[in-house]
Design a protein around this motif. Structure first.
Motif, mmCIF file in Angstrom:
data_model
loop_
_atom_site.group_PDB
_atom_site.id
_atom_site.type_symbol
_atom_site.label_atom_id
_atom_site.label_comp_id
_atom_site.label_asym_id
_atom_site.label_seq_id
_atom_site.Cartn_x
_atom_site.Cartn_y
_atom_site.Cartn_z
ATOM 1 N N SER A 123 33.471 -12.514 7.791
ATOM 2 C CA SER A 123 33.082 -12.710 6.391
ATOM 3 C C SER A 123 33.390 -11.450 5.603
ATOM 4 N N ARG A 124 33.478 -11.624 4.282
ATOM 5 C CA ARG A 124 33.685 -10.497 3.369
ATOM 6 C C ARG A 124 32.688 -10.633 2.225
ATOM 7 N N ILE A 125 31.832 -9.664 2.072
ATOM 8 C CA ILE A 125 30.798 -9.676 1.041
ATOM 9 C C ILE A 125 31.203 -8.697 -0.049
ATOM 10 N N ALA A 126 31.319 -9.190 -1.275
ATOM 11 C CA ALA A 126 31.806 -8.387 -2.398
ATOM 12 C C ALA A 126 30.922 -7.170 -2.633
ATOM 13 N N ALA A 127 31.525 -6.135 -3.192
ATOM 14 C CA ALA A 127 30.788 -4.897 -3.473
ATOM 15 C C ALA A 127 29.609 -5.182 -4.402
ATOM 16 N N ILE A 137 39.261 -19.635 2.137
ATOM 17 C CA ILE A 137 38.620 -18.538 1.407
ATOM 18 C C ILE A 137 38.700 -17.231 2.189
ATOM 19 N N GLU A 138 39.183 -17.308 3.442
ATOM 20 C CA GLU A 138 39.373 -16.128 4.284
ATOM 21 C C GLU A 138 38.096 -15.292 4.403
ATOM 22 N N GLY A 139 36.982 -15.991 4.508
ATOM 23 C CA GLY A 139 35.702 -15.324 4.726
ATOM 24 C C GLY A 139 35.085 -14.686 3.511
ATOM 25 N N ARG A 140 35.725 -14.821 2.335
ATOM 26 C CA ARG A 140 35.228 -14.140 1.139
ATOM 27 C C ARG A 140 34.134 -14.970 0.464
ATOM 28 N N VAL A 141 32.927 -14.464 0.433
ATOM 29 C CA VAL A 141 31.802 -15.128 -0.238
ATOM 30 C C VAL A 141 31.921 -14.803 -1.721
ATOM 31 N N PHE A 142 32.248 -15.828 -2.533
ATOM 32 C CA PHE A 142 32.625 -15.536 -3.911
ATOM 33 C C PHE A 142 32.440 -16.777 -4.776
ATOM 34 N N ASP A 165 39.024 -8.451 -5.501
ATOM 35 C CA ASP A 165 39.253 -8.836 -4.112
ATOM 36 C C ASP A 165 39.786 -7.612 -3.374
ATOM 37 N N PHE A 166 38.970 -7.014 -2.518
ATOM 38 C CA PHE A 166 39.356 -5.759 -1.872
ATOM 39 C C PHE A 166 40.536 -5.931 -0.923
ATOM 40 N N SER A 167 40.772 -7.145 -0.426
ATOM 41 C CA SER A 167 41.880 -7.333 0.511
ATOM 42 C C SER A 167 43.227 -7.337 -0.192
ATOM 43 N N HIS A 176 28.432 -1.235 -2.175
ATOM 44 C CA HIS A 176 29.006 -1.380 -0.839
ATOM 45 C C HIS A 176 29.620 -2.762 -0.647
ATOM 46 N N HIS A 177 30.814 -2.738 -0.125
ATOM 47 C CA HIS A 177 31.573 -3.932 0.251
ATOM 48 C C HIS A 177 31.508 -4.021 1.769
ATOM 49 N N VAL A 178 31.209 -5.218 2.315
ATOM 50 C CA VAL A 178 30.933 -5.343 3.744
ATOM 51 C C VAL A 178 31.827 -6.419 4.351
ATOM 52 N N GLU A 179 32.526 -6.049 5.427
ATOM 53 C CA GLU A 179 33.374 -6.993 6.148
ATOM 54 C C GLU A 179 32.882 -7.134 7.587
#
Length: 339
Positions: free
Chosen positions: A154-158, A76-81, A205-207, A243-246
């Motif tokens: 981790s990556r937290i969605a906007a 999941i590459e750190g993406r909480v989704f 997915d911002f990445s 806000h999107h947080v990495e």
């Protein structure tokens, strides 16, 4: 084009210290980076030496209460989704002690291919009593909720938060990408009532944005602002800004302060939105138009002329809102919703 090449840098303010943040900053309607705001915190000093020393420092305040943690596989590459078909989520929820969280982080494979471990908003005064005696912003007048966030990459969605937020990076690095509230249409927001952590999130997915599926996201990026925080830096995020947080390191810790500029008895506006969806959205067009005018009259454009013709003693909930009138409205709503 990479995201960071088409975003604006957020305004920076240097020289602020805890207990001396200017009022115009606290009340700002624009994001502001506060470089070095918490650089003097003991936790930041420990984190600047090593993750191990930061972990040891935090551990001395451990209350022993179990924490809620999200764990996701490396893919999941750190993406909480959500999961692939949106029937659930792409992580599992665990109940762990603070020691187990730190042991797990120490045992994980290092780098971007490690399983994600993420401890979200955890109230410091309950889980880490005594921590704020040594590490605090001193925002007594705002009566903030103060939380800690820990984990690896981790990556937290906007998403947006109703309260104003000062996010303090105390270990590792974090990148924030922010959008003003008017970008709602361009962020492709998901469900209101089925979310990974309580707030509606952008499905982009911002990445690796899929512009074929989310074409208006290009317009959102024209308004985007980005800031990268290191240990000791902080970011003021105004109410309702997306806000999107990495989290960018193998070990990251953030402490944040949430407060609202209106009394808590007024309740969360999201409740009103959900009730309006139930009661108004599917009405015939002419009825929706009539109700839009009523909402403008009593809510969005309300002024002294709205009620000046009504004798004061019978204005009821139309009069100035206070704790007693808010309680009256809640009782009225509860009784009606039970019918």
């Amino acid at each position: 084009m990479p995201l960071l090449e088409i975003t604006q840098q957020i305004k920076e303010l240097h020289g602020c210290r805890p207990n001396s943040i200017p009022e115009d900053v606290l009340n700002s309607s624009e994001p502001q980076v506060l470089r070095g705001l918490v650089a003097d915190w003991p936790l930041v000093a420990a984190a600047n030496k090593s993750a191990e020393q930061a972990i040891e420092y935090i551990g001395q305040f451990d209350s022993g209460h179990l924490l809620t943690a999200f764990k996701g596989e490396p893919e999941i590459e750190g993406r909480v989704f959500y999961n692939s078909d949106y029937s659930g989520f792409n992580f599992e929820t665990l109940r762990l002690t603070l020691g187990e969280v730190f042991d797990s982080l120490n045992k994980q494979a290092i780098g971007e291919q490690a399983p994600m471990l993420y401890v979200g908003s955890t109230m410091i005064d309950r889980w880490l009593p005594g921590f704020r005696e040594q590490n605090d912003l001193g925002l007594a007048e705002q009566s903030p909720i103060v939380s800690i966030w820990m984990g690896n990459r981790s990556r937290i969605a906007a998403h947006y938060d109703f309260p104003t937020n000062i996010a303090c990076c105390v270990a590792g690095r974090r990148r924030f990408t922010l959008f003003p509230p008017d970008q709602l249409d361009n962020l492709y927001v998901g469900p209101l009532d089925f979310t990974p952590a309580g707030q509606p999130i952008s499905l982009v997915d911002f990445s690796k944005p899929d512009y074929a599926q989310f074409p208006r996201f290009r317009q959102a990026l024209e308004s985007a602002q980005v800031a990268e925080l290191g240990p000791g830096d902080a970011l003021l995020i105004p109410s309702m800004w997306w806000h999107h947080v990495e989290a960018l390191e193998d070990f990251n810790v953030l402490v944040n302060y949430w407060w609202r500029n209106t009394p808590a008895y007024m309740g969360p506006p999201l409740n009103a939105l959900q009730h309006a969806i139930m009661s108004l959205r599917d009405l015939p067009a002419e009825q929706r138009a009539a109700w839009r005018q009523i909402f403008d009259h009593y809510v969005f454009d309300q002024n002294e002329q709205t009620i000046e013709h009504i004798p004061e003693h019978i204005r009821g909930v139309l009069d100035r809102m206070d704790e007693e009138s808010a309680r009256t409205i809640r009782i009225l709503l509860l009784n009606k919703l039970k019918q």
